[in-house]
Each structure stands twice: as structure tokens, then as C-alpha cells.
Design an enzyme around this catalytic site. Structure first.
Site, PDB file in Angstrom:
ATOM      1  N   GLU A  81      -5.615   3.716   5.970  1.00 36.79           N
ATOM      2  CA  GLU A  81      -5.207   3.446   4.594  1.00 36.79           C
ATOM      3  C   GLU A  81      -5.902   4.426   3.650  1.00 36.79           C
ATOM      4  OE1 GLU A  81      -6.783   2.019   1.573  1.00 36.79           O
ATOM      5  OE2 GLU A  81      -6.103  -0.052   1.568  1.00 36.79           O
ATOM      6  N   SER A 110     -10.955  -1.326   2.820  1.00 37.22           N
ATOM      7  CA  SER A 110     -10.251  -1.373   4.115  1.00 37.22           C
ATOM      8  C   SER A 110      -9.930   0.046   4.567  1.00 37.22           C
ATOM      9  CB  SER A 110      -8.929  -2.121   3.985  1.00 37.22           C
ATOM     10  OG  SER A 110      -9.135  -3.423   3.517  1.00 37.22           O
ATOM     11  N   ARG A 169       0.820  -1.220   0.000  1.00 28.72           N
ATOM     12  CA  ARG A 169       0.000   0.000   0.000  1.00 28.72           C
ATOM     13  C   ARG A 169       0.856   1.275   0.000  1.00 28.72           C
ATOM     14  NH1 ARG A 169      -3.054  -3.718  -0.794  1.00 28.72           N
ATOM     15  NH2 ARG A 169      -5.183  -3.930   0.001  1.00 28.72           N
TER      16      ARG A 169
END
Ligand code: FAD
Ligand code: EPU
Length: 339
Positions: A334, A238, A164
Site C-alpha cells: 500500500e 499499513s 485505497r
């Protein structure tokens, strides 16, 4: 001709469905539009936000600047023996590109089926799912440098891809606008079936020699069973990263909670399942005002209707606090928070 609108609602431009406004809003259909836009000094000095599908953003406030929505289209491919090069405009929908490749029998992207958002955003956080990350199929991208007005090509090794992560999120944040991405795919399917859920779903459907299409369909089915559909329940996937921790902390957590869900992380350390940590703190499926966590996946925060960005953000802070109190592990968001 480039058009700049004023006071535009972003409600339909973010998958959380948060009702925030942009002071200015423009759509980019061609690379030349970017050149034209930044020839005008006023836009260079205003806060700006590049927007793809808005599926990884939480608007906590109105955006008092210029929103630049990427709409550059076009997909092309070239075949050389069993190697395939695919080029796609930043404004293409990611899953439409995956479908294009799956239908042609180009292997490599099938595990990334059904991830929302645009092609141009895919390198920003090196999207990943079911054992594959963007970096596994990425060749290069073309990007507009705002400071100079020039285009630059970034090869894979220049992108600093990690879990990520990429340079576009860190040291080069806000400096480049990606206009096109080039992918390396193959006519020889080397399927990645390592993820447990894929195996189970294939077995359940009696598929012993899966095709690229089978894998794409299986991944899509797993995703639909776990994740809320943003067209009915606002969310951004998420909300937190899965935390990667060191040996020492892991030993402490493991001694108290031997059942902690963990995996070796690609770059060293131990990755914990944030969804498990959050569930253990009794947040799974909880409704808090207009927001809450998803009943099938505690890592996903949702808008049950009419939630504000601040409400979702406050819930995320409460979750971070309770996970830290119970496990001593700090969750990191995130989703991009737009304040
Ligand atoms: P946006 O949300 O519009 O933007 C994200 C960031 O990229 C912002 O910082 C933005 O400024 C920047 N950006 C966008 N386009 C450009 C551009 N052309 N140039 C420069 N900067 C740009 N992600 C995963 O990795 N794996 C998953 O499995 C996954 N599942 C999801 C499931 C659901 C239901 C949802 C809603 C989201 C999921 N996500 C997942 C997150 C999301 O799909 C990805 O982050 C996706 O890449 C975001 O694309 P977007 O076009 O919507 O980006
Ligand atoms: N788990 C729980 N409770 C939950 C959720 C998960 O206990 O409520 C545990 C289960 O043990 C499960 C494990 O966590 O087996 C992993 O869950 P899952 O397979 O759903 O994956 P994840 O780690 O929660 C990550 C990505 C997803 C990606 C999937 C599949 C991150 C932050 N998230 O989720 O990406 O789709 O793996 O590869 O890495 C996104 O980034 O938006 C996203 C959805």
C-alpha cells in the site's frame, strides 16, 4: 520567491525516518510557485516527486530528481443551513483539518481523526479508517496539470475513488499536483459507529449518546493503542492493502482456515485482514535487523532505528512470499515505494 535546494536529506520528511537524499528540493507555498517552477523547462523533464507529510512512502534509494514539498496553507468554511463547505490547502496537516471541523461541530470527518499526512495527499489513496473513507466527505479538488501549466477542478465522480485507490494513483499518476481540497460536511451529526472497536470503546467509557468530539477521541484512542507513533518508531501505517479475493479462492482459504478474518468488500469480492494473514505466518512483532513488524499490528512494518529502505523492502518481500505460500493470497504493497 521559489527556492531550489540541492542534496537535501529527506530523513525528517518521511515518517519511516529513512535517510535518503533528494538531488533537488523545493517548497511550494502558493499555487503561483507551481506555475513559476514549471515555466522552467529543466524541471519538467527531471524525475519529480510530490511530497506531503511523507507518511505513505518508503525511500529505497536516494531520489535523483526534484522533490516538490507541498506547503500551501489555509482553511475556510461556509455554512448554508445545515450544510458546510470546507476548503483547505494541500499543505495543511490532515489531522489539524479534522480537529478544526470537530471543534466547530462540522460532522463527517471524525472517524478519520489522527491519520498522519497532508490534505493534498488525502485523495491520492482515498484515505480511510473506521468505516469512513475520504470519498464520503470529498466534494472536489483543484489540481495543477504539469503538462499544460493549467489548473483543473476534479469533481468526486471524476476521481475514480475505490479502496485505497483513485485516478491520481492510476491513469493520471504523476500528471497533476493537488493544491486544494473541498469537503462537504454537515451540522447534523449522522455518526458512523458501525466499526466494532468504536462501539466497544464507547461502552467502556459509558458514552451512550456520543458527540462528534466523542467519536474523534475514541477513534484517536483506538489508533494510539494499535499503531506506533512515527515520532518514536518509524513507520508508514499499513504496509500492505487488505487483499480482496474472489469466491473460489475464498472457499479454498476458508476450508483450510475457517477462522480467517474476512468482510464483504464494498465493490464485490471478499476482503481479508492482511494483519491476520501476516500474524498467522508468525511475523507479528518479529525484529529483523533494524526493521520488523509492529507488536500490536502485524500489518505495520517499522524502522527500529537506522533501517535502510532496502532492508524494509526486503522484509516486505519475505512477508509477501510467506503469506502466498501459506494461503495462496498475494499481498499488494500500500505504501509508495520510491526507487
Ligand atoms: P505522502 O506520503 O507525502 O505522499 C503519498 C502519495 O501522495 C505520494 O505518491 C505523493 O507523491 C502523493 N502526493 C502527496 N501530496 C500530493 C499532492 N498535493 N498532489 C499530488 N500528489 C500528492 N492511511 C489511511 O488511509 N488510513 C489510515 O488509517 C492510515 N493510518 C496511518 C497511520 C500511520 C501511523 C501512518 C504513518 C500512516 C497512516 N496512513 C493511513 C497512511 C498515510 O497517513 C496516508 O496515506 C496519507 O494520506 C499520506 O499523506 P502524506 O501527506 O504524508 O503523503
Ligand atoms: N488482525 C490480526 N492481527 C494483526 C492485525 C490485525 O489478527 O496483527 C485482525 C484482527 O482480527 C482485527 C482485523 O485484523 O480485528 C482488522 O484489524 P484493524 O482493525 O487494526 O484494521 P486493519 O484492517 O488491519 C485497516 C486499515 C487501516 C485503518 C484501520 C481502521 C488497510 C490496509 N488498513 O487496517 O489503515 O486505520 O483498518 O479502519 O486498509 C493505513 O492505511 O495505513 C491504515 C493504518
Amino acid at each position: 520567491m521559489l527556492q531550489i535546494q540541492e542534496n537535501v536529506s529527506l530523513k525528517n520528511f518521511n515518517t519511516f525516518g529513512i535517510d535518503a537524499n533528494a538531488r533537488y528540493f523545493t517548497e511550494i507555498n502558493h499555487e503561483d510557485d507551481l506555475v513559476e517552477l514549471f515555466l522552467d523547462e529543466q524541471w519538467k523533464h527531471l524525475p519529480r516527486l510530490v511530497l506531503g507529510g511523507g507518511s505513505n512512502m518508503l525511500f529505497v534509494a536516494d531520489f535523483d530528481g526534484l522533490v516538490i514539498r507541498m506547503n500551501i496553507r489555509g482553511i475556510e468554511h461556509r455554512i448554508n443551513h445545515d450544510h458546510v463547505t470546507v476548503e483547505a490547502g494541500a499543505g495543511e496537516v490532515w489531522n489539524e483539518l479534522v480537529t478544526y471541523c470537530v471543534n466547530y461541530g462540522f460532522a463527517g470527518m471524525e472517524n478519520l481523526s489522527l491519520i498522519p499526512g497532508s490534505v493534498g495527499a488525502s485523495p491520492i489513496q482515498n484515505i480511510g479508517a473506521y468505516g469512513v473513507e475520504l470519498k464520503d466527505v470529498f466534494h472536489s479538488c483543484r489540481a495543477f496539470e504539469i503538462a499544460t501549466g493549467e489548473f483543473k477542478t476534479f469533481l468526486k465522480e471524476e476521481c475514480g475513488f475505490g479502496y485505497r485507490e483513485s485516478v491520481f494513483k492510476s491513469e493520471l499518476k504523476g500528471q497533476y499536483i493537488i493544491t486544494q481540497v473541498k469537503f462537504d460536511l454537515s451540522l447534523n451529526a449522522n455518526l458512523n459507529l458501525g466499526y466494532g472497536a468504536i462501539q466497544q470503546e464507547l461502552e467502556k467509557n459509558n458514552i451512550s449518546s456520543p458527540t462528534i468530539k466523542d467519536v474523534s477521541e475514541v477513534v484517536s484512542r483506538i489508533r494510539v493503542s494499535k499503531l506506533p507513533d512515527p515520532s518514536t518508531i518509524g513507520n508508514a501505517g499499513s504496509f500492505f492493502k487488505n487483499p480482496v479475493i474472489g469466491e473460489e479462492l475464498f472457499k479454498q482459504v476458508h476450508s483450510q482456515f475457517p477462522e480467517v478474518v474476512n468482510y464483504p468488500a464494498a465493490d464485490g469480492g471478499i476482503k481479508l485482514a492482511a494483519g491476520w494473514l501476516i500474524e498467522q505466518c508468525d511475523w507479528k512483532g518479529k525484529v529483523v535487523g533494524n526493521t520488523g513488524t509492529w507488536k500490536n499490528q502485524a500489518l505495520v512494518l517499522v524502522n527500529h532505528g537506522g533501517a535502510t529502505g532496502s532492508e524494509v523492502y526486503t522484509l516486505s518481500s519475505q512477508i509477501i512470499d510467506s503469506v502466498y505460500t501459506k494461503f495462496g493470497v498475494m499481498l499488494e504493497r500500500e505504501v509508495n515505494i520510491i526507487k
